[in-house]
Design a protein around this motif. Structure first.
Motif, PDB file in Angstrom:
ATOM      1  N   LYS A   3      -1.125 -10.240   5.403  1.00 56.16           N
ATOM      2  CA  LYS A   3      -1.374  -9.218   6.054  1.00 56.16           C
ATOM      3  C   LYS A   3      -0.418  -8.121   5.262  1.00 56.16           C
ATOM      4  O   LYS A   3      -0.829  -6.963   5.354  1.00 56.16           O
ATOM      5  N   SER A   4       0.311  -8.436   4.580  1.00 54.36           N
ATOM      6  CA  SER A   4       1.179  -7.506   3.969  1.00 54.36           C
ATOM      7  C   SER A   4       0.672  -7.003   2.940  1.00 54.36           C
ATOM      8  O   SER A   4       1.249  -5.557   2.237  1.00 54.36           O
ATOM      9  N   ALA A   5      -0.480  -7.526   2.249  1.00 56.34           N
ATOM     10  CA  ALA A   5      -1.233  -7.254   0.953  1.00 56.34           C
ATOM     11  C   ALA A   5      -2.393  -6.222   1.542  1.00 56.34           C
ATOM     12  O   ALA A   5      -3.150  -6.447   2.236  1.00 56.34           O
ATOM     13  N   ASN A   6      -2.373  -5.052   0.576  1.00 52.01           N
ATOM     14  CA  ASN A   6      -3.743  -4.258   0.919  1.00 52.01           C
ATOM     15  C   ASN A   6      -4.903  -4.618   0.143  1.00 52.01           C
ATOM     16  O   ASN A   6      -4.797  -5.083  -0.910  1.00 52.01           O
ATOM     17  N   PHE A   7      -6.191  -4.645   0.645  1.00 48.44           N
ATOM     18  CA  PHE A   7      -7.433  -4.767  -0.157  1.00 48.44           C
ATOM     19  C   PHE A   7      -7.312  -3.663  -1.034  1.00 48.44           C
ATOM     20  O   PHE A   7      -6.946  -2.728  -0.956  1.00 48.44           O
ATOM     21  N   SER A   8      -8.414  -4.172  -2.245  1.00 50.52           N
ATOM     22  CA  SER A   8      -8.753  -3.005  -3.079  1.00 50.52           C
ATOM     23  C   SER A   8     -10.050  -3.083  -3.325  1.00 50.52           C
ATOM     24  O   SER A   8     -10.811  -4.066  -3.238  1.00 50.52           O
ATOM     25  N   LEU A   9     -10.558  -1.949  -3.652  1.00 53.75           N
ATOM     26  CA  LEU A   9     -12.047  -1.381  -3.795  1.00 53.75           C
ATOM     27  C   LEU A   9     -12.277  -0.878  -5.153  1.00 53.75           C
ATOM     28  O   LEU A   9     -11.662  -0.136  -5.762  1.00 53.75           O
ATOM     29  N   LYS A  10     -13.383  -1.488  -5.825  1.00 46.51           N
ATOM     30  CA  LYS A  10     -13.838  -0.957  -7.054  1.00 46.51           C
ATOM     31  C   LYS A  10     -15.420  -0.388  -6.848  1.00 46.51           C
ATOM     32  O   LYS A  10     -16.104  -1.262  -6.267  1.00 46.51           O
ATOM     33  N   SER A  11     -15.681   0.734  -6.999  1.00 45.06           N
ATOM     34  CA  SER A  11     -17.176   1.003  -6.735  1.00 45.06           C
ATOM     35  C   SER A  11     -17.933   1.470  -7.900  1.00 45.06           C
ATOM     36  O   SER A  11     -19.102   2.167  -7.835  1.00 45.06           O
ATOM     37  N   SER A  12     -17.444   0.833  -8.980  1.00 48.29           N
ATOM     38  CA  SER A  12     -17.997   1.217 -10.206  1.00 48.29           C
ATOM     39  C   SER A  12     -18.265  -0.238 -10.927  1.00 48.29           C
ATOM     40  O   SER A  12     -18.219  -0.694 -12.206  1.00 48.29           O
TER      41      SER A  12
END
Length: 220
Positions: free
Chosen positions: A127-136
């Motif tokens: 929970k201390s780590a953020n998710f990441s997103l790639k939209s390409s």
């Protein structure tokens, strides 16, 4: 009576003309995959003993939330699908892939059925780590993209990036110049891609010419 038959004939003629126009009209744009109503929750489960899971719930025919957890985890992690992406997409269970790294994190790879645009989401269980997103995303769900199963590949219009989903090791190759890529119509500038753990190959449009570029890589 003659007038009546004349009116009937005219109506038949108009109907025939309208039918011809309708049948010869522009065809509906081809979609990447079936955009049928999403009704059921999509579930993925990893092989780790803690049984890590990723759920995608549905609402009003669209993906609604992403929920990820594992056995013994204090509380599930959850986020809104549209909130995370910043846009609305159509998804199909046959065009989604989930990769688990034990119970550390999961990668969710999918393509928007309406446009074919690739998305990649890293979901850490900590929970201390953020998710990441790639939209390409350049996902192997697209038949013109061949990507090794352990790799996630994306672009920023000037480069192509590779990451090992298990180790986090990375590599990249430049296109040599920025390209005016619209990620919703990626194939207008990136025709095909082949990426292994030691090689990147792409066919891209540069200055109106299709060019092949290749590079040997070392993930580090």
């Amino acid at each position: 009576m003659k007038t009546f038959f004349s009116l009937v004939s005219a109506m038949i003629l108009l109907t025939a003309i309208y039918s011809c126009k309708s049948s010869s009209g522009p065809a509906a744009p081809k979609t990447f995959c079936d955009t049928a109503c999403l009704k059921d929750t999509i579930k993925f489960t990893g092989d780790h003993e803690k049984k890590p899971t990723v759920f995608i719930t549905a609402k009003n025919c669209l993906p609604d939330s992403i929920i990820w957890s594992y056995k013994g985890m204090a509380a599930d992690r959850k986020t809104g699908f549209t909130y995370l992406l910043g846009t609305t997409v159509n998804i199909n269970k046959d065009y989604i892939r989930c990769f688990f790294k034990d119970n550390e994190h999961a990668w969710l790879l999918f393509n928007d059925c309406a446009t074919g645009r690739g998305f990649q989401i890293k979901l850490p269980y900590d929970k201390s780590a953020n998710f990441s997103l790639k939209s390409s995303g350049i996902n192997s769900l697209d038949p013109k993209f061949s990507i090794a199963q352990n790799l996630v590949v994306n672009t920023d219009r000037g480069n192509i990036y590779v990451e090992d989903m298990s180790t986090g090791k990375k590599a990249m190759m430049t296109f040599g110049q920025p390209l005016p890529i619209d990620y919703d119509v990626l194939h207008d500038h990136i025709d095909s891609v082949n990426v292994t753990n030691d090689r990147i190959w792409v066919k891209i449009l540069i200055d109106k010419n299709w060019v092949e570029k290749e590079k040997k890589i070392v993930l580090e």
